[in-house]
Design an enzyme around this catalytic site. Structure first.
Site, PDB file in Angstrom:
ATOM      1  N   HIS A 157      -5.982  45.069 103.213  1.00  0.00           N
ATOM      2  CA  HIS A 157      -4.697  45.760 103.381  1.00  0.00           C
ATOM      3  C   HIS A 157      -3.802  45.627 102.154  1.00  0.00           C
ATOM      4  CE1 HIS A 157      -2.874  41.813 104.754  1.00  0.00           C
ATOM      5  NE2 HIS A 157      -1.852  42.324 104.092  1.00  0.00           N
ATOM      6  N   ASP A 188     -10.644  42.606 107.299  1.00  0.00           N
ATOM      7  CA  ASP A 188      -9.553  42.719 106.325  1.00  0.00           C
ATOM      8  C   ASP A 188      -9.886  41.900 105.083  1.00  0.00           C
ATOM      9  OD1 ASP A 188      -7.177  43.218 105.069  1.00  0.00           O
ATOM     10  OD2 ASP A 188      -5.951  41.973 106.408  1.00  0.00           O
ATOM     11  N   SER A 230      -0.225  37.485 101.701  1.00  0.00           N
ATOM     12  CA  SER A 230      -1.454  38.180 102.090  1.00  0.00           C
ATOM     13  C   SER A 230      -2.500  38.144 100.994  1.00  0.00           C
ATOM     14  CB  SER A 230      -1.151  39.634 102.429  1.00  0.00           C
ATOM     15  OG  SER A 230      -0.658  39.758 103.722  1.00  0.00           O
ATOM     16  N   GLY A 231      -3.753  38.049 101.422  1.00  0.00           N
ATOM     17  CA  GLY A 231      -4.865  38.031 100.488  1.00  0.00           C
ATOM     18  C   GLY A 231      -5.140  36.672  99.890  1.00  0.00           C
TER      19      GLY A 231
END
Length: 278
Positions: free
Chosen positions: A75, A124, A219-220
């Site tokens: 994402h 994801d 995120s990530g």
């Protein structure tokens, strides 16, 4: 850029630098503190911009998993145009040049073929192939990974790191933040008053105490856990609750790395694919 969900509906924020309204009890990675320099050597800042070197800005974290590959969340990919991204390894102070950084452009993006934009569906995860290999300057290391299908027990202590938002005003840290998070096993995290059916076995839940959590901008990035006598990246920050990042019984949810090792190795070791990874 942590995408925020309320049960099955995604309320994602598209720009990491855009603040959102949430209340927190502590500051930094929500409840964290400054990491020591040169500690989390596999941590990456994924940055988005254009061909103009001055216009890049941090959107997500990532992990070094090979001299030519970065692991991040699917994402986090705002565009499949690899020229719009660069990664910074050896980063510590996001807004100052420390002398330890390597700035590397992205050559190719490979998103997991099962990713369809729905966080509840999982998958994801994405790999970024770099235009030039990372070199060992003493400030970068390739992350150790778990073994296939490894699942950590309930209450196992791990660490989240990143440059995610620190407070309800949308403050962005300059220094890399770290915070302890305890794993919430799937049988608990999938209960209706936790994450319910949104929590899959291909995910890792950690936190949920209402105090410490990941937040937008994390995120990530990695969930690092000390297992089998080494720090290993067991998770990739995927999503958290809408509103407050640090909600009780709504732990930060990570893509479980151990569930995707075969795919990752097939991308890194296999023949060239198109940019979609399909």
């Amino acid at each position: 850029m942590i995408w925020l969900v309320t049960f099955l509906s995604c309320i994602g924020l598209l720009c990491a630098e855009e603040p959102f309204d949430h209340n927190v009890h502590n500051e930094r990675v929500i409840g964290g503190h400054d990491a020591k320099p040169n500690t989390w050597k596999w941590q990456v800042s994924l940055q988005h911009g254009s061909s103009d070197e001055e216009s890049f800005y941090h959107i997500c974290g990532g992990s070094v998993i090979d001299s030519l590959y970065i692991m991040t969340a699917a994402h986090c990919i705002l565009s499949m145009d690899a020229k719009q991204y660069r990664v910074v390894v050896g980063e510590y102070n996001l807004f100052e040049y420390d002398g330890s950084e390597q700035f590397i452009r992205v050559e190719k993006i490979v998103v997991h073929p099962g990713w369809n934009g729905d966080l509840a569906n999982g998958n994801d995860i994405a790999l970024l192939k770099l235009a030039n290999p990372i070199y060992d300057n003493g400030y970068v290391a390739i992350a150790e990974l778990p073994y296939r299908e490894q699942m950590l027990p309930h209450g196992f202590n791990c660490t989240i790191t990143g440059w995610g938002l620190m407070d309800y005003e949308g403050s962005i840290p300059t220094i890399l933040q770290e915070a302890p998070l305890d794993v919430v096993e799937h049988s608990v995290c999938s209960q209706y008053d936790w994450w319910g059916s949104v929590a899959l076995k291909t995910m890792v839940c950690a936190g949920g105490d209402g105090i410490i959590s990941g937040c937008q901008g994390d995120s990530g990035g990695p969930l690092s856990c000390y297992t089998d006598r080494a720090w290993r990246v067991h998770g990739v920050v995927s999503y958290g609750p809408a509103g407050m990042c640090n909600q009780y019984k709504k732990p930060t949810v990570f893509t479980r790395v151990s569930s995707f090792l075969d795919w990752m190795y097939s991308v890194m070791d296999g023949p060239e694919e198109d940019d979609s990874g399909k």
